[in-house]
Design an enzyme around this catalytic site. Structure first.
Site, PDB file in Angstrom:
ATOM      1  N   LYS A 131      -4.319  -8.403   2.483  1.00 35.71           N
ATOM      2  CA  LYS A 131      -4.135  -9.532   1.558  1.00 35.71           C
ATOM      3  C   LYS A 131      -5.071 -10.686   1.888  1.00 35.71           C
ATOM      4  O   LYS A 131      -5.255 -11.028   3.059  1.00 35.71           O
ATOM      5  CB  LYS A 131      -2.669  -9.985   1.629  1.00 35.71           C
ATOM      6  CG  LYS A 131      -2.274 -11.135   0.753  1.00 35.71           C
ATOM      7  CD  LYS A 131      -2.644 -10.962  -0.695  1.00 35.71           C
ATOM      8  CE  LYS A 131      -2.081  -9.701  -1.310  1.00 35.71           C
ATOM      9  NZ  LYS A 131      -2.708  -9.380  -2.627  1.00 35.71           N
ATOM     10  N   ASP A 163      -4.322  -2.525   3.772  1.00 31.14           N
ATOM     11  CA  ASP A 163      -4.442  -1.730   2.548  1.00 31.14           C
ATOM     12  C   ASP A 163      -5.455  -0.611   2.696  1.00 31.14           C
ATOM     13  O   ASP A 163      -5.411   0.373   1.969  1.00 31.14           O
ATOM     14  CB  ASP A 163      -4.805  -2.629   1.369  1.00 31.14           C
ATOM     15  CG  ASP A 163      -3.581  -3.419   0.943  1.00 31.14           C
ATOM     16  OD1 ASP A 163      -3.296  -4.454   1.570  1.00 31.14           O
ATOM     17  OD2 ASP A 163      -2.883  -2.961   0.018  1.00 31.14           O
ATOM     18  N   ALA A 211       0.801  -1.229   0.000  1.00 32.97           N
ATOM     19  CA  ALA A 211       0.000   0.000   0.000  1.00 32.97           C
ATOM     20  C   ALA A 211       0.841   1.290   0.000  1.00 32.97           C
ATOM     21  O   ALA A 211       0.665   2.147  -0.881  1.00 32.97           O
ATOM     22  CB  ALA A 211      -0.975  -0.044   1.176  1.00 32.97           C
ATOM     23  N   ARG A 269      -4.648   0.441  -8.877  1.00 30.73           N
ATOM     24  CA  ARG A 269      -5.082  -0.665  -8.006  1.00 30.73           C
ATOM     25  C   ARG A 269      -6.136  -0.060  -7.066  1.00 30.73           C
ATOM     26  O   ARG A 269      -5.880   0.966  -6.448  1.00 30.73           O
ATOM     27  CB  ARG A 269      -3.907  -1.268  -7.227  1.00 30.73           C
ATOM     28  CG  ARG A 269      -2.929  -2.017  -8.134  1.00 30.73           C
ATOM     29  CD  ARG A 269      -1.996  -2.900  -7.346  1.00 30.73           C
ATOM     30  NE  ARG A 269      -2.650  -4.096  -6.839  1.00 30.73           N
ATOM     31  CZ  ARG A 269      -2.116  -4.888  -5.909  1.00 30.73           C
ATOM     32  NH1 ARG A 269      -0.937  -4.596  -5.395  1.00 30.73           N
ATOM     33  NH2 ARG A 269      -2.751  -5.961  -5.491  1.00 30.73           N
TER      34      ARG A 269
HETATM   35  O1  MRU Z   1      -1.201  -7.256  -3.459  1.00 34.59           O
HETATM   36  P1  MRU Z   1      -0.112  -6.679  -2.610  1.00 34.59           P
HETATM   37  O2  MRU Z   1       1.111  -7.510  -2.581  1.00 34.59           O
HETATM   38  O3  MRU Z   1       0.161  -5.232  -2.974  1.00 34.59           O
HETATM   39  O4  MRU Z   1      -0.718  -6.680  -1.157  1.00 34.59           O
HETATM   40  C1  MRU Z   1       0.008  -6.106  -0.117  1.00 34.59           C
HETATM   41  C2  MRU Z   1      -0.625  -6.289   1.210  1.00 34.59           C
HETATM   42  O5  MRU Z   1      -1.696  -6.821   1.336  1.00 34.59           O
HETATM   43  C3  MRU Z   1       0.087  -5.715   2.384  1.00 34.59           C
HETATM   44  O6  MRU Z   1      -0.193  -6.458   3.533  1.00 34.59           O
HETATM   45  C4  MRU Z   1      -0.392  -4.274   2.591  1.00 34.59           C
HETATM   46  O7  MRU Z   1      -0.236  -3.507   1.424  1.00 34.59           O
HETATM   47  C5  MRU Z   1       0.284  -3.616   3.693  1.00 34.59           C
HETATM   48  S1  MRU Z   1       1.988  -3.408   3.309  1.00 34.59           S
HETATM   49  C6  MRU Z   1       2.661  -2.276   4.138  1.00 34.59           C
END
Ligand code: MRU
Length: 345
Positions: free
Chosen positions: A242, A231, A47, A86
């Protein structure tokens, strides 16, 4: 420290996370559309990192449009493309909207450098937020902690020491973390490929598990705390992260294991009251039918591939932010943060 995004003069170089850990590969992006592609294909991900990458995309576009009469029209179109690259992580929209608001009344010629400064500044702010979050979070760890984490929340995802992984790093530095259980995080294996790689580099004891091993570990008393990133966090504490995070929260609740979310205030979306309002990205079916290019399912099987899920706030023991650790009821503790969320320029 690992640098997932390296701005230069006239380009941005992305450490291509799709190739890790087998290869260190860089992708030099000369245009905003290339950065958008890097975001959408998860060459750059996490994120906070995509928020920063989004601002560099805007900067590249503004540079490319310098001197054109249709500068504002085309820049605004690019801004709209970047902010939706995204949909789930609020950081991208948040960063783009703030930067747009800051430059839209400026002189045209000043806009490229203002956007570049905004991107550089956000990168520094996110780094500082990570450090503060790590300090707050480490206070919640007890000696000998065996921490379970999901996805990748480290330097690759944040440009700093990480959110949940930053707390783990700081906890380890203080001698509080005995072991990290790393969920492999299907379908794209951010845990296996990226978190394991980051932890090994730091010499932090890490054990990789399949996502479906978590219940068994908790039942055997081998997990002291679950630490994950986010996120998007709604005003009531409902948290998108995630896919697989929600099942961990349910398991943690059942086994009386504390479940913490670590996220900077830039991940809190006060405009959304509750989790069912969060847009959940659905990704390509081939991400599930294959593992790193190898087919593991019949090509014709139907697939459902949501990239994120929502954990209800009532399953979250605490939200570790850069301004302190929030507790339930979240609609109260989060609304008290409004000033912090809007404070930084
Ligand atoms: O699809 P991604 O790899 O971008 O997903 C990332 C996550 O779900 C992380 O846990 C989230 O962005 C927090 S990272 C600081």
């Amino acid at each position: 420290m690992i640098e997932p995004i390296r701005p230069d003069t006239g380009s941005v170089t992305i450490l291509d996370q799709r190739a890790l850990p087998d290869a260190i590969r860089y992708w030099r992006c000369d245009t905003a559309d290339e950065v958008v592609q890097a975001i959408q294909t998860l060459a750059v991900r996490g994120a906070p990192a995509i928020g920063i990458a989004g601002l560099y995309a805007l900067w590249l576009e503004a540079e490319a449009l310098r001197g054109r009469d249709d500068f504002w029209t085309l820049l605004e179109e690019a801004k709209d493309r970047v902010r939706v690259a995204r949909p789930t992580a609020v950081n991208l929209q948040w960063a783009v909207d703030r930067a747009w608001k800051a430059v839209r009344d400026s002189e045209r010629d000043e806009v490229p450098s203002l956007l570049r400064q905004a991107a550089d500044r956000l990168a520094k702010q996110e780094q500082a937020r990570n450090t503060r979050m790590a300090e707050w979070g480490a206070q919640n760890l007890t000696p000998g902690s065996r921490v379970l984490t999901h996805c990748n929340t480290g330097s690759l995802a944040t440009v700093g020491m990480g959110t949940a992984l930053g707390v783990i790093r700081e906890g380890f530095r203080r001698g509080l973390v005995e072991r990290v259980w790393v969920d492999e995080t299907r379908p794209l294996l951010q845990g296996a490929r990226l978190t394991a790689w980051e932890l090994l580099q730091d010499g932090i004891p890490a054990t990789l598990i399949t996502d479906n091993a978590a219940a068994s570990l908790m039942a055997r008393g081998l997990v002291d705390v679950v630490l994950v990133g986010a996120d998007r966090i709604c005003a009531n504490g409902d948290t998108a992260n995630k896919i697989g995070t929600y099942s961990l929260a349910v398991l943690a609740h059942y086994h009386h294991v504390p479940f913490y979310v670590a996220a900077p205030v830039s991940t809190i979306d006060l405009a959304l009251d509750q989790g069912d309002q969060i847009p959940i990205e659905e990704r390509s079916h081939d991400e599930v039918r294959t593992i790193r290019g190898t087919v593991v399912a019949p090509q014709e099987v139907s697939v459902f591939n949501p990239a994120f899920d929502v954990t209800p706030g009532y399953l979250v023991s605490g939200i570790i932010t850069d301004v302190g650790v929030l507790h339930q009821p979240y609609h109260t503790s989060i609304s008290a943060l409004v000033d912090a969320i809007h404070a930084e320029p």
